[in-house]
Design a protein around this motif. Structure first.
Motif, short mmCIF file in Angstrom:
data_model
loop_
_atom_site.label_atom_id
_atom_site.label_comp_id
_atom_site.label_asym_id
_atom_site.label_seq_id
_atom_site.Cartn_x
_atom_site.Cartn_y
_atom_site.Cartn_z
N CYS A 33 -5.43 53.30 45.43
CA CYS A 33 -4.62 52.22 45.99
C CYS A 33 -5.31 51.65 47.23
CB CYS A 33 -3.24 52.76 46.37
SG CYS A 33 -2.19 51.51 47.14
N CYS A 36 -2.46 52.20 50.36
CA CYS A 36 -2.12 53.49 50.98
C CYS A 36 -3.21 54.55 50.77
CB CYS A 36 -0.78 53.99 50.45
SG CYS A 36 -0.83 54.60 48.75
N CYS A 47 0.58 51.58 42.03
CA CYS A 47 0.38 52.82 42.77
C CYS A 47 1.64 53.68 42.68
CB CYS A 47 0.08 52.49 44.23
SG CYS A 47 0.07 53.95 45.31
N CYS A 50 3.11 53.84 46.62
CA CYS A 50 3.72 52.71 47.36
C CYS A 50 4.03 51.52 46.47
CB CYS A 50 2.81 52.30 48.51
SG CYS A 50 1.32 51.41 47.99
N ASP A 52 2.06 49.41 45.10
CA ASP A 52 1.13 48.29 45.18
C ASP A 52 0.61 48.00 43.79
OD1 ASP A 52 -0.78 46.68 47.21
OD2 ASP A 52 -1.96 47.40 45.51
ZN LIG Z 1 -0.32 52.90 47.36
#
Ligand SMILES: [Zn+2]
Length: 151
Positions: A33, A36, A47, A50, A52
């Motif tokens: 990611c 993060c 991800c 998080c 993403d």
């Molecule tokens: Zn992430």
């Protein structure tokens, strides 16, 4: 005349295609990611940490630690009827993800925590796909080449 042994064919999708393309060249790809920094496997569209939506590909060095394993004595699929028994292992890659892999080249009693090297080899998969196989890692002496002994 006997029928040819059926083979395992992992599903290749738009999401997993980069993994299988690089695996054919012997590279183990993971996803990372950019937001993060989490690294994971198998491939996912977002991800797991998080959410993403723009994961990047990262080449693994293939080094890790044996977390656990089990010996498979019963052929659960015709494709593995002539290769039992074999070992299935969980390996914690140094980059972070815990992957499922075959384990070869170990004594009868594999030691949890032993360092391993994950390589990709043709074997049970059809269509030229290569699957991860872990072996004990001996720095400086364990090049990826060599025959694959049965577990
Ligand atoms: Zn992430």
């Amino acid at each position: 005349m006997t029928a040819p042994r059926p083979q395992v064919v992992p599903e290749t999708t738009a999401l997993t295609s980069p993994y299988w393309t690089q695996a054919a060249d012997g590279r183990v790809l993971l996803q990372r990611c950019p937001r993060c920094g989490l690294v994971w496997h198998p491939p996912a569209p977002v991800c797991p940490g998080c959410r993403d939506g723009a994961p990047q590909w990262l080449e693994s060095a293939g080094l890790g630690t044996l977390y656990s394993y089990t010996r498979v004595d019963h052929a659960v699929h015709a494709a593995v009827a002539d290769v039992v028994p074999y070992l299935v292992a969980l390996v914690d890659l140094d980059e972070g993800p815990r992957i499922i892999t075959n384990l070869v080249g170990v004594p009868d009693e594999a030691a949890l925590g032993v360092r391993t090297r994950v390589i990709l080899e043709r074997g049970l998969a059809a269509g030229g796909l290569q699957l991860p196989i872990a072996r004990p890692h001996h720095p400086g002496t364990d090049g990826a080449a060599g025959p694959v002994p049965r577990a």
